[in-house]
Scaffold this active site. Structure first.
Site, PDB file in Angstrom:
ATOM      1  N   PHE A   7     -18.966 -46.971  11.672  1.00 23.69           N
ATOM      2  CA  PHE A   7     -19.867 -47.204  12.795  1.00 23.69           C
ATOM      3  C   PHE A   7     -19.547 -48.550  13.430  1.00 23.69           C
ATOM      4  CE2 PHE A   7     -23.828 -48.786  14.704  1.00 23.69           C
ATOM      5  CZ  PHE A   7     -24.051 -47.763  15.618  1.00 23.69           C
ATOM      6  N   TYR A   9     -20.531 -51.252  16.608  1.00 23.98           N
ATOM      7  CA  TYR A   9     -21.636 -51.636  17.495  1.00 23.98           C
ATOM      8  C   TYR A   9     -21.253 -52.779  18.433  1.00 23.98           C
ATOM      9  CZ  TYR A   9     -21.916 -55.015  13.703  1.00 23.98           C
ATOM     10  OH  TYR A   9     -21.598 -55.959  12.759  1.00 23.98           O
ATOM     11  N   GLY A  10     -20.047 -53.336  18.261  1.00 23.11           N
ATOM     12  CA  GLY A  10     -19.551 -54.431  19.092  1.00 23.11           C
ATOM     13  C   GLY A  10     -18.115 -54.147  19.461  1.00 23.11           C
ATOM     14  N   GLU A  84     -13.322 -57.827   9.155  1.00 25.77           N
ATOM     15  CA  GLU A  84     -14.751 -58.145   9.192  1.00 25.77           C
ATOM     16  C   GLU A  84     -15.210 -59.141   8.131  1.00 25.77           C
ATOM     17  OE1 GLU A  84     -16.536 -57.115  11.730  1.00 25.77           O
ATOM     18  OE2 GLU A  84     -14.931 -55.857  12.504  1.00 25.77           O
TER      19      GLU A  84
END
Length: 177
Positions: A7, A9-10, A84
């Site tokens: 997923f 989101y940015g 990340e």
């Protein structure tokens, strides 16, 4: 695990960096998108941190879910961890995601660690605009990250009014940085 979903989101939404066999809009539950991570590497430095997105607890978040083919799971996870977890401000989590076609999947994503020194907590749009307007990191200007993210959210039909407010507070001449 039968399926492997990621997923975003940015920036992962518009720059995943890994092969995938399916892409779908989706909503992650239990977290919301927040410009709450002081970036010391990609969009700022320790001396002049930028701000990047994190998933912070509470609510839900519209983003993009990517289904990764089983023969790409190991290298995709390695890539995501390298990307990340540079400073360990994110925690790797499996979150429930409802896809645009109403299927429910579990997806790997990265949520902010509120105990980490890089967690900014809640800040005003004006403060966020000031920080974003002045920071540059290894991956380029913080402004480029914000404007690309807002543009891709709009393109996907996702409105994030708080991010749009931050962007509106940055002088137009500075947005092309």
């Amino acid at each position: 695990m039968d399926e492997f979903w990621v997923f975003g989101y940015g920036s992962l939404m518009w720059n995943p960096g890994f092969p995938y066999e399916e892409r779908s809009l989706g909503r992650a539950f239990g977290y919301h998108r927040s410009l709450c991570v002081r970036s010391w590497v990609h969009r700022g430095t320790q001396e002049n941190p930028g701000l990047v997105l994190g998933l912070d607890r509470g609510g839900s978040c519209k983003g993009v879910a990517f289904k990764v083919a089983s023969d790409h799971w190991p290298e995709t996870l390695d890539y995501l961890r390298e990307r990340e977890l540079v400073t360990n401000v994110y925690l790797e989590r499996q979150v429930p995601v409802q896809l645009a076609d109403r299927r429910s999947v579990s997806a790997v994503t990265y949520v902010v660690d509120r105990r980490h020194v890089q967690y900014s907590g809640a800040i005003t749009p004006a403060e966020a605009a000031r920080v974003v307007g002045s920071a540059v990191g290894r991956s380029g200007p913080n402004i480029a990250y914000l404007t690309n993210t807002v543009a891709h959210l709009r393109e996907a039909g996702i409105r994030d009014h708080w991010l749009e407010k931050v962007e509106s507070l940055i002088p137009v001449a500075d947005r092309s940085a």
